[in-house]
Design a protein around this motif. Structure first.
Motif, PDB file in Angstrom:
ATOM      1  N   THR A   7       0.848  -1.191   0.000  1.00  0.00           N
ATOM      2  CA  THR A   7       0.000   0.000   0.000  1.00  0.00           C
ATOM      3  C   THR A   7       0.885   1.243   0.000  1.00  0.00           C
ATOM      4  N   LEU A   8       0.311   2.329  -0.538  1.00  0.00           N
ATOM      5  CA  LEU A   8       1.054   3.576  -0.621  1.00  0.00           C
ATOM      6  C   LEU A   8       1.363   4.117   0.775  1.00  0.00           C
ATOM      7  N   GLU A   9       0.403   3.957   1.662  1.00  0.00           N
ATOM      8  CA  GLU A   9       0.575   4.428   3.027  1.00  0.00           C
ATOM      9  C   GLU A   9       1.828   3.812   3.664  1.00  0.00           C
ATOM     10  N   GLU A  10       1.926   2.493   3.482  1.00  0.00           N
ATOM     11  CA  GLU A  10       3.058   1.758   4.028  1.00  0.00           C
ATOM     12  C   GLU A  10       4.362   2.206   3.361  1.00  0.00           C
ATOM     13  N   ALA A  11       4.315   2.410   2.055  1.00  0.00           N
ATOM     14  CA  ALA A  11       5.516   2.828   1.307  1.00  0.00           C
ATOM     15  C   ALA A  11       5.997   4.186   1.805  1.00  0.00           C
ATOM     16  N   LEU A  12       5.046   5.117   1.994  1.00  0.00           N
ATOM     17  CA  LEU A  12       5.413   6.456   2.463  1.00  0.00           C
ATOM     18  C   LEU A  12       5.985   6.392   3.873  1.00  0.00           C
TER      19      LEU A  12
END
Ligand SMILES: Cc1cc2nc3c(=O)[nH]c(=O)nc-3n(C[C@H](O)[C@H](O)[C@H](O)COP(=O)(O)OP(=O)(O)OC[C@H]3O[C@@H](n4cnc5c(N)ncnc54)[C@H](O)[C@@H]3O)c2cc1C
Lengths: 275, 162
Positions: A7-12
């Motif tokens: 997920t993008l959240e995790e990546a950020l």
């Protein structure tokens, strides 16, 4: 370390915590080349290829919004001529299937073909941080110097936005099909209000816009005289160098030729009756 | 240099249809994991810069340069290599046509060419000139066998689209 968020959240989150210690990697078509040459030894990686939706292109209110990990193959199928042709000119199919627009913008090579096409579309790039949030930077303000950009070491490129319906034209002078780093590349976009956005690659330390040339056609339109004058004015916008691909003199001459050629091409398109 | 155990990455993938579990270093490329860890040496490495196409294989059905893909990135993926094409003794039509046309000289570029051609024909069984050359533009042959290579792929295309 190898982080593979979905997920993008995790990546950020990983990006904000680890910063430069984990090198973001998408297609690897710049990074792994440098690793194979022994020029780069990342301590770890933040793999962006499993982040859901980061490779997608959406269409909204007359604009495209493409994810930071959209591939050249995906962009080459969009009906935005300058961008599609630029994407199709990158490597062969195997490179286009992996190489991404985000990678192209972060590498920020003066010859970056995606960069040049997006400058001609006056694109915006969205840079995101886990807690500071997202900031939208006009691409024309994003390139700060030779391979230097506005992206901070704890941010990711999450999106790029550009218009759908502009009339555009593109041409690249290079050496050969699939290993085609540009000698000079030019892209021009005309907005529906009649403003011109002239972009060039491989003629300065970064991909550039050509304000002197733009000013003339924005003022005088596409008369033969204005096209010739604008093409000549591009000499003031560029600062080409001699290197193994071409001389500065040749690059300047070709910049003039391409600006004139693409402005004429756009003039022909504008004249075409609307269907 | 032996990396710490916690530096290694577990990867699950399917190679030529076979579920495979691997433990790799984060910086290892798919090319060298296939060749050195698994023993699938059909995929060749030459330029290691994405320019020659020798290392082309299919990842989730699409051609990629395995010299530029990290093995760890392929977690959950489906990899097809030249070894997966034949069924027992029965060669794939592209392999047969390459032999019939004498399209391999030193043979080093051949696996990459065949995998690129398979991707092309999977998507477009009967490609026009432009599609054909677009599909094959990422692969080079230094023995200058292009005429017979094109003949082999066109021959395969004729059988493919029948
Ligand atoms: C044979 C070959 C031919 C090529 N031809 C051309 C050409 O004609 N024109 C051209 O312009 N380029 C060309 N390239 C260069 C390359 O394909 C592009 O620059 C590509 O777009 C890079 O994307 P990537 O996903 O592979 O980047 P990667 O190699 O994965 O990453 C490049 C950089 O971007 C960073 N990064 C990637 N995504 C993000 C993100 N979302 N947020 C923050 N940072 C990120 C990485 O950390 C790294 O610093 C060629 C490359 C090869 C190997």
């Amino acid at each position: 370390m190898f982080s593979q968020p979905t997920t993008l959240e995790e990546a950020l989150d990983v990006r904000a915590r680890c910063g430069p210690d984990l090198l973001p990697i998408a297609g690897g078509t710049d990074i792994v080349v440098a690793m194979n040459r022994g020029q780069l030894r990342p301590a770890g990686f933040l793999d962006l290829t499993h982040v859901r939706g980061l490779d997608a292109v959406r269409h909204e209110n007359g604009r495209y919004e493409c994810g930071g990990a959209a591939t050249h193959a995906t962009l080459s199928r969009l009906p935005v001529e300058a961008l599609a042709e630029a994407a199709l000119s990158v490597g062969g199919p195997a490179i286009r299937n992996r190489g991404t627009i985000g990678g192209n913008l972060v590498t920020a090579s003066p010859a970056g073909d995606g960069c040049v096409a997006l400058l001609a579309l006056d694109a915006d790039v969205e840079l995101a941080h886990a807690s500071r949030g997202r900031r939208v930077v006009p691409l024309r303000e994003y390139f700060l110097g030779y391979r230097k950009t506005a992206l901070l070491a704890d941010e990711l490129i999450t999106r790029v936005r550009f218009p759908k319906d502009w009339i555009t034209a593109w041409y690249k002078i290079g050496k050969r099909g699939s290993v085609n780093i540009s000698v000079v590349c030019c892209a021009i976009g005309r907005s529906p209000t009649g403003l011109f956005h002239i972009a060039l690659g491989s003629v300065a330390a970064t991909p550039i816009r050509a304000p002197h040339a733009e000013e003339i056609v924005n003022r005088d339109g596409l008369t033969d005289g204005a096209i010739a004058e604008a093409a000549d004015a591009v000499r003031r916008d560029i600062s080409p160098i001699d290197d193994h691909r071409a001389s500065a003199k040749y690059r300047a001459a070709m910049s003039v030729t391409l600006v004139a050629r693409l402005l004429r091409r756009i003039r022909d398109r504008v004249k075409e009756p609307a269907r | 240099m032996t990396p710490e155990a916690d530096e290694m990455v577990a990867v699950e993938l399917a190679i030529n249809g076979k579920p495979t579990h691997l433990v790799v270093r984060p910086d290892e490329t798919l090319l060298f994991v296939l060749r050195d860890s698994i023993g699938l040496t059909g995929t060749k490495g030459a330029c290691l810069e994405g320019e020659c196409g020798s290392c082309t294989l299919l990842l989730n059905g699409a051609p990629v340069n395995s010299c530029l893909v990290l093995a760890a990135q392929v977690h959950g993926g489906r990899v097809e290599t030249i070894e997966g094409l034949a069924h027992g003794d029965k060669l794939h039509v592209l392999q047969r046509k390459f032999i019939e046309s004498g399209a391999a000289q030193c043979g080093y570029c051949t696996p990459g060419l065949i995998m690129a051609a398979k991707a092309l024909l999977d998507e477009t069984p009967n490609p026009d000139e432009e599609t054909f050359f677009r599909g094959m533009e990422g692969n080079i042959c230094r023995c200058t066998g292009y005429t017979s290579i094109c003949e082999a792929i066109r021959g395969a295309a004729r059988e493919w689209s029948r």
